[in-house]
Design a protein around this motif. Structure first.
Motif, PDB file in Angstrom:
ATOM      1  N   ILE A 115      65.570  96.763 -22.135  1.00  0.00           N
ATOM      2  CA  ILE A 115      64.573  96.145 -23.001  1.00  0.00           C
ATOM      3  C   ILE A 115      65.167  94.801 -23.435  1.00  0.00           C
ATOM      4  O   ILE A 115      66.177  94.762 -24.131  1.00  0.00           O
ATOM      5  CB  ILE A 115      64.262  97.028 -24.233  1.00  0.00           C
ATOM      6  CG1 ILE A 115      63.970  98.483 -23.824  1.00  0.00           C
ATOM      7  CG2 ILE A 115      63.134  96.421 -25.044  1.00  0.00           C
ATOM      8  CD1 ILE A 115      62.796  98.688 -22.919  1.00  0.00           C
ATOM      9  N   GLY A 116      64.552  93.699 -22.999  1.00  0.00           N
ATOM     10  CA  GLY A 116      65.105  92.368 -23.229  1.00  0.00           C
ATOM     11  C   GLY A 116      65.030  91.915 -24.680  1.00  0.00           C
ATOM     12  O   GLY A 116      64.394  92.544 -25.529  1.00  0.00           O
ATOM     13  N   SER A 117      65.654  90.790 -24.962  1.00  0.00           N
ATOM     14  CA  SER A 117      65.698  90.232 -26.318  1.00  0.00           C
ATOM     15  C   SER A 117      64.308  89.923 -26.843  1.00  0.00           C
ATOM     16  O   SER A 117      63.409  89.545 -26.094  1.00  0.00           O
ATOM     17  CB  SER A 117      66.526  88.941 -26.328  1.00  0.00           C
ATOM     18  OG  SER A 117      67.863  89.229 -26.036  1.00  0.00           O
ATOM     19  N   ASN A 130      63.789 103.667 -15.664  1.00  0.00           N
ATOM     20  CA  ASN A 130      64.230 102.551 -14.820  1.00  0.00           C
ATOM     21  C   ASN A 130      63.316 101.333 -14.897  1.00  0.00           C
ATOM     22  O   ASN A 130      63.032 100.703 -13.882  1.00  0.00           O
ATOM     23  CB  ASN A 130      64.371 103.010 -13.361  1.00  0.00           C
ATOM     24  CG  ASN A 130      65.330 104.167 -13.239  1.00  0.00           C
ATOM     25  OD1 ASN A 130      66.488 104.071 -13.616  1.00  0.00           O
ATOM     26  ND2 ASN A 130      64.838 105.292 -12.747  1.00  0.00           N
ATOM     27  N   CYS A 131      62.860 101.002 -16.085  1.00  0.00           N
ATOM     28  CA  CYS A 131      61.998  99.832 -16.275  1.00  0.00           C
ATOM     29  C   CYS A 131      62.781  98.679 -16.880  1.00  0.00           C
ATOM     30  O   CYS A 131      63.789  98.883 -17.572  1.00  0.00           O
ATOM     31  CB  CYS A 131      60.836 100.163 -17.212  1.00  0.00           C
ATOM     32  SG  CYS A 131      59.595 101.222 -16.456  1.00  0.00           S
ATOM     33  N   GLY A 136      60.720  88.834 -25.050  1.00  0.00           N
ATOM     34  CA  GLY A 136      59.529  88.333 -25.724  1.00  0.00           C
ATOM     35  C   GLY A 136      58.282  89.157 -25.517  1.00  0.00           C
ATOM     36  O   GLY A 136      57.229  88.829 -26.050  1.00  0.00           O
ATOM     37  N   SER A 137      58.359  90.250 -24.780  1.00  0.00           N
ATOM     38  CA  SER A 137      57.176  91.085 -24.532  1.00  0.00           C
ATOM     39  C   SER A 137      56.799  91.878 -25.775  1.00  0.00           C
ATOM     40  O   SER A 137      57.652  92.228 -26.592  1.00  0.00           O
ATOM     41  CB  SER A 137      57.441  92.076 -23.391  1.00  0.00           C
ATOM     42  OG  SER A 137      57.674  91.415 -22.171  1.00  0.00           O
ATOM     43  N   ILE A 148      58.826  96.248 -13.704  1.00  0.00           N
ATOM     44  CA  ILE A 148      59.323  95.083 -14.436  1.00  0.00           C
ATOM     45  C   ILE A 148      58.112  94.488 -15.145  1.00  0.00           C
ATOM     46  O   ILE A 148      57.078  94.271 -14.513  1.00  0.00           O
ATOM     47  CB  ILE A 148      59.927  94.037 -13.482  1.00  0.00           C
ATOM     48  CG1 ILE A 148      61.136  94.607 -12.759  1.00  0.00           C
ATOM     49  CG2 ILE A 148      60.313  92.777 -14.262  1.00  0.00           C
ATOM     50  CD1 ILE A 148      61.680  93.693 -11.667  1.00  0.00           C
ATOM     51  N   VAL A 149      58.243  94.235 -16.441  1.00  0.00           N
ATOM     52  CA  VAL A 149      57.143  93.658 -17.210  1.00  0.00           C
ATOM     53  C   VAL A 149      57.613  92.340 -17.791  1.00  0.00           C
ATOM     54  O   VAL A 149      58.669  92.261 -18.408  1.00  0.00           O
ATOM     55  CB  VAL A 149      56.699  94.614 -18.345  1.00  0.00           C
ATOM     56  CG1 VAL A 149      55.616  93.979 -19.189  1.00  0.00           C
ATOM     57  CG2 VAL A 149      56.231  95.940 -17.776  1.00  0.00           C
ATOM     58  N   LYS A 150      56.794  91.287 -17.568  1.00  0.00           N
ATOM     59  CA  LYS A 150      57.098  89.969 -18.128  1.00  0.00           C
ATOM     60  C   LYS A 150      56.039  89.629 -19.161  1.00  0.00           C
ATOM     61  O   LYS A 150      54.886  90.040 -19.014  1.00  0.00           O
ATOM     62  CB  LYS A 150      57.056  88.890 -17.044  1.00  0.00           C
ATOM     63  CG  LYS A 150      57.824  89.199 -15.801  1.00  0.00           C
ATOM     64  CD  LYS A 150      57.877  88.024 -14.857  1.00  0.00           C
ATOM     65  CE  LYS A 150      56.551  87.721 -14.212  1.00  0.00           C
ATOM     66  NZ  LYS A 150      56.666  86.715 -13.142  1.00  0.00           N
ATOM     67  N   PRO A 151      56.406  88.862 -20.189  1.00  0.00           N
ATOM     68  CA  PRO A 151      55.383  88.490 -21.167  1.00  0.00           C
ATOM     69  C   PRO A 151      54.383  87.518 -20.542  1.00  0.00           C
ATOM     70  O   PRO A 151      54.754  86.588 -19.841  1.00  0.00           O
ATOM     71  CB  PRO A 151      56.168  87.827 -22.296  1.00  0.00           C
ATOM     72  CG  PRO A 151      57.447  87.419 -21.699  1.00  0.00           C
ATOM     73  CD  PRO A 151      57.714  88.339 -20.538  1.00  0.00           C
ATOM     74  N   SER A 152      53.113  87.787 -20.761  1.00  0.00           N
ATOM     75  CA  SER A 152      52.036  86.918 -20.303  1.00  0.00           C
ATOM     76  C   SER A 152      50.763  87.409 -20.965  1.00  0.00           C
ATOM     77  O   SER A 152      50.796  88.324 -21.782  1.00  0.00           O
ATOM     78  CB  SER A 152      51.917  86.957 -18.778  1.00  0.00           C
ATOM     79  OG  SER A 152      51.520  88.243 -18.358  1.00  0.00           O
ATOM     80  N   ASP A 153      49.631  86.846 -20.591  1.00  0.00           N
ATOM     81  CA  ASP A 153      48.369  87.328 -21.142  1.00  0.00           C
ATOM     82  C   ASP A 153      48.098  88.766 -20.727  1.00  0.00           C
ATOM     83  O   ASP A 153      47.477  89.525 -21.437  1.00  0.00           O
ATOM     84  CB  ASP A 153      47.205  86.443 -20.684  1.00  0.00           C
ATOM     85  CG  ASP A 153      47.285  85.059 -21.300  1.00  0.00           C
ATOM     86  OD1 ASP A 153      46.686  84.143 -20.732  1.00  0.00           O
ATOM     87  OD2 ASP A 153      47.947  84.909 -22.335  1.00  0.00           O
ATOM     88  N   LYS A 154      48.529  89.145 -19.544  1.00  0.00           N
ATOM     89  CA  LYS A 154      48.407  90.507 -19.044  1.00  0.00           C
ATOM     90  C   LYS A 154      49.777  90.936 -18.551  1.00  0.00           C
ATOM     91  O   LYS A 154      50.610  90.124 -18.215  1.00  0.00           O
ATOM     92  CB  LYS A 154      47.424  90.570 -17.872  1.00  0.00           C
ATOM     93  CG  LYS A 154      46.010  90.228 -18.244  1.00  0.00           C
ATOM     94  CD  LYS A 154      45.122  90.374 -17.039  1.00  0.00           C
ATOM     95  CE  LYS A 154      43.685  90.055 -17.398  1.00  0.00           C
ATOM     96  NZ  LYS A 154      42.808  90.208 -16.242  1.00  0.00           N
TER      97      LYS A 154
END
Length: 165
Positions: A115-117, A130-131, A136-137, A148-154
């Motif tokens: 889980i990123g900063s 394993n995610c 910033g998400s 893998i989840v990146k912050p964005s509108d979706k």
């Protein structure tokens, strides 16, 4: 550097003992659970927190539970991660938000997640094993294992393909 690591380990040991005295059976943590400075826990009402073996929280992370928070073995957390299993109610315009109480749920994080900063996990977040949750998400839904989840509108989900050994 060695002195700093030793300091963090000693501080962590004392703070875990204090958390255990304050929260008793409502808090369970596994072997080799570690954290750095500024880590905080809050367990209110019927809240419960379960942290698996070998989990690590970087600086200034916090977990606040009124319901249920579960974290799987081997998960790691970047700086300033916030986890809340409840939200303020705000649908009655005749009352202040503060007077309306909370809606309470769960947050579940699988095994071996990163889980990123500056990630915020809200009530209803369920992250599979394993995610990777990008810095910033804000997560309040279901993330399947190996994503893998990146912050964005979706959510942008990219399936992790394991290397063959």
């Amino acid at each position: 550097m060695l002195f700093l690591k030793l300091w963090y380990h000693i501080n962590c040991m004392f703070k875990k003992a204090l958390f255990s005295m304050i929260y008793g059976k409502r808090l369970h943590y596994g072997k080799k659970f570690q954290f750095r400075k500024g880590f905080s826990l809050g367990i209110e009402d019927q809240g419960r927190i379960k942290i698996g073996d070998d989990c690590f929280f970087n600086n200034y992370c916090s977990i606040v539970s009124q319901g249920n928070v579960k974290i799987g073995d081997g998960s790691i957390f970047g700086e300033n991660v916030k986890i809340y299993d409840h939200n303020h109610r705000f649908n009655d315009l005749t009352k202040s938000i503060k007077a309306q109480g909370y809606s309470v749920g769960t947050v579940e994080i699988g095994k071996h997640c990163w889980i990123g900063s500056n990630v915020t996990l809200l009530k209803g977040a369920k992250i599979g094993d394993n995610c990777v949750i990008g810095a910033g998400s804000v997560i309040n839904g279901i993330i399947e294992s190996g994503m893998i989840v990146k912050p964005s509108d979706k959510y942008e989900k990219i399936k992790i393909i394991p290397k063959k050994v």
